[in-house]
Design an enzyme around this catalytic site. Structure first.
Site, PDB file in Angstrom:
ATOM      1  N   SER A 108       0.777  -1.242  -0.033  1.00  0.00           N
ATOM      2  CA  SER A 108       0.040   0.071   0.024  1.00  0.00           C
ATOM      3  C   SER A 108       0.718   1.351  -0.112  1.00  0.00           C
ATOM      4  CB  SER A 108      -0.913  -0.078   1.179  1.00  0.00           C
ATOM      5  OG  SER A 108      -1.924   1.030   1.093  1.00  0.00           O
ATOM      6  N   ASP A 247      -1.947   6.686  -3.608  1.00  0.00           N
ATOM      7  CA  ASP A 247      -0.980   5.901  -3.045  1.00  0.00           C
ATOM      8  C   ASP A 247      -0.403   4.863  -3.926  1.00  0.00           C
ATOM      9  OD1 ASP A 247      -2.879   4.298  -2.242  1.00  0.00           O
ATOM     10  OD2 ASP A 247      -2.368   3.691  -0.537  1.00  0.00           O
ATOM     11  N   ASP A 249      -0.757   1.707  -3.962  1.00  0.00           N
ATOM     12  CA  ASP A 249      -1.552   0.597  -4.807  1.00  0.00           C
ATOM     13  C   ASP A 249      -3.026   1.252  -5.065  1.00  0.00           C
ATOM     14  OD1 ASP A 249      -2.721   0.693  -2.260  1.00  0.00           O
ATOM     15  OD2 ASP A 249      -3.612  -1.190  -2.132  1.00  0.00           O
ATOM     16  N   ASP A 251      -5.590   2.792  -3.536  1.00  0.00           N
ATOM     17  CA  ASP A 251      -6.892   2.997  -2.753  1.00  0.00           C
ATOM     18  C   ASP A 251      -6.904   4.176  -2.089  1.00  0.00           C
ATOM     19  OD1 ASP A 251      -4.953   2.156  -0.954  1.00  0.00           O
ATOM     20  OD2 ASP A 251      -6.012   0.277  -0.412  1.00  0.00           O
TER      21      ASP A 251
END
Length: 453
Positions: A108, A247, A249, A251
């Site tokens: 993430s 960010d 990833d 999300d």
């Protein structure tokens, strides 16, 4: 999503007592494959289950992808590889391709040294608890590879990015477009580097992309939703109307207006909720977290919008929304969930919901937030040498009560343990910046002393 198997320093990280090594990930993939292959609820006329694997752009993703792929195939499960794709894109593609599960390799918003694994069900949500527990319990079982004729096969999906771009665009009203807007999009050198800019461009915006040159080592490095200074500079440099930061990833979402002002998740959720209420499109209320700014909660109360606080983490927000039958929620960190648009938090789709509000009303971000001033918050992370039960410590509880009495109804104190690090997080919020700084530092000092004694 199931819990993440995080490494704290690449392959030298640990999962509880388990090191994050290729061998561990191989066994994780094999265990997942065995459980999925044996689950009656997803067998389709005797066909083998198929699992989609996606990843972000960090360098260790290649290694972990290969290990997961080998483990799944050894268990007789077919695999589809998407390459670098945002986490929410995998949740969508599982449903679009009618697959049985999905796995995302990502840490993430963390830097490249870390990595982790997230699981999705066939519905694009977290796996059922019983399936998750079976996978975890089988990680240490020996690998008994299927006979050659029963091994899983692997293929790549070449049009994953295009499919997801079209899905994102479909969540924006057809009668509106983004023509006339110059938007800077910061993809954090992450999984959305080849997607987010195209979505905005195909909806008509004049797009400037930054953070779109991933090299495996620069994901989230001084860019993206966790470091908005780069976006602020770019918005001013390119005379843009606003900026969008994702960010690693894809999300999380933060936004910046033409003056360089940052808008966090709390403020963006407020904009979406206000617009939906004005258009009679808001279903129920809004779910936030223990970290949601008190000013936002107060504003929702004035607007007669029901509001509840879940524990910190998008998983808990999602559970609260499902329990209440609501559609909108999220965190101040930028995880925003629009259940009527997707099954999970999605930075691109959340940005489009904010842009919908702006285009539909011809207002700016600042105009939507006029009259809403966030309370100052002070967050201090206290490192503890060992597991520490702060709630049972009399000195900590005494200073907490003293702070809450002083803040009265114009502030609050939150003390919680980190879920991934040996930290106690202290957050004090209130109208008076002087008071919150004083109490945050005093509480943190008390915790430090108590944990070392």
């Amino acid at each position: 999503m199931t819990k993440k198997y995080f490494g704290t320093d690449g392959i030298r990280g640990r999962v509880g007592k388990e090191p994050i090594t290729p061998d561990f990930i191989l066994h994780l993939g094999y265990s997942a494959g065995k459980v999925l292959a044996a689950a009656d609820w997803h067998l389709m006329q005797g066909k083998r289950p198929t699992v989609l694997i996606g990843k972000d752009t960090r360098v260790s993703g290649y290694m972990l992808e290969s290990a997961l792929e080998a483990g799944l195939c050894a268990a007789g499960v077919d695999v589809i590889l998407s390459g670098p794709m945002p986490t929410p894109a995998i949740a969508y593609l599982i449903r679009a391709l009618r697959l049985q599960a999905g796995i995302v390799i990502s840490a993430s918003h963390n830097l490249f040294e870390d990595n982790g694994v997230k699981f999705f069900s066939a519905e694009g949500r977290k796996l059922p608890d019983e399936i998750e527990h079976k996978i975890e319990s089988g990680i240490h079982a020996p690998i008994e590879t299927k006979p050659s004729a029963q091994l899983g096969k692997v293929q790549r999906i070449d049009d994953a990015a295009g499919r997801y771009i079209e899905f994102c665009k479909s969540t924006f009203p057809y009668h509106l477009d983004l023509r006339g807007l110059r938007i800077v999009v910061d993809c954090a050198h992450g999984a959305a580097y080849h997607i987010a800019g195209h979505v905005m461009h195909e909806l008509g915006a004049d797009v400037v992309t930054i953070g779109v040159q991933p090299n495996g080592l620069n994901i989230n490095l001084e860019c993206g939703a966790t470091h908005c200074a780069t976006l602020q500079k770019a918005v001013k440099q390119h005379h843009a109307d606003l900026g969008i930061a994702l960010d690693g990833d894809g999300d999380r979402l933060m936004m910046v207006d033409k003056n360089g002002r940052i808008y966090d998740g709390d403020q963006l959720i407020y904009i979406i909720a206000k617009h939906r209420q004005q258009n009679k499109m808001l279903t129920g209320g809004v779910a936030g977290t223990l970290m949601t700014n008190l000013a936002i909660e107060a504003q929702f109360k004035k607007m007669n919008i029901p509001f509840l606080r879940a524990n910190v983490g998008d998983r808990y927000v999602l559970e609260a929304l499902q329990e209440k039958g609501w559609q909108l929620g999220g965190e101040n960190s930028g995880h925003i969930i629009c259940m009527d648009k997707h099954t999970t938090g999605d930075g691109i789709i959340s940005a489009l919901q904010v842009l919908y509000a702006l285009r539909d009303t011809n207002k700016t971000l600042a105009e939507f937030l006029r009259g809403v001033s966030l309370y100052p918050q002070r967050l201090i992370n206290v490192k503890t040498p060992k597991p520490f039960n702060f709630s049972a410590n009399k000195a900590i509880q005494a200073v907490r009560e003293e702070a809450e009495t002083d803040l009265n109804d114009k502030g609050r104190v939150l003390i919680r343990a980190s879920g991934t690090e040996p930290l106690i997080r202290v957050m004090v919020e209130g109208e008076s910046k002087h008071k919150i700084n004083h109490w945050a530092e005093r509480i943190a000092a008390t915790i430090q002393t108590a944990s070392n004694s």
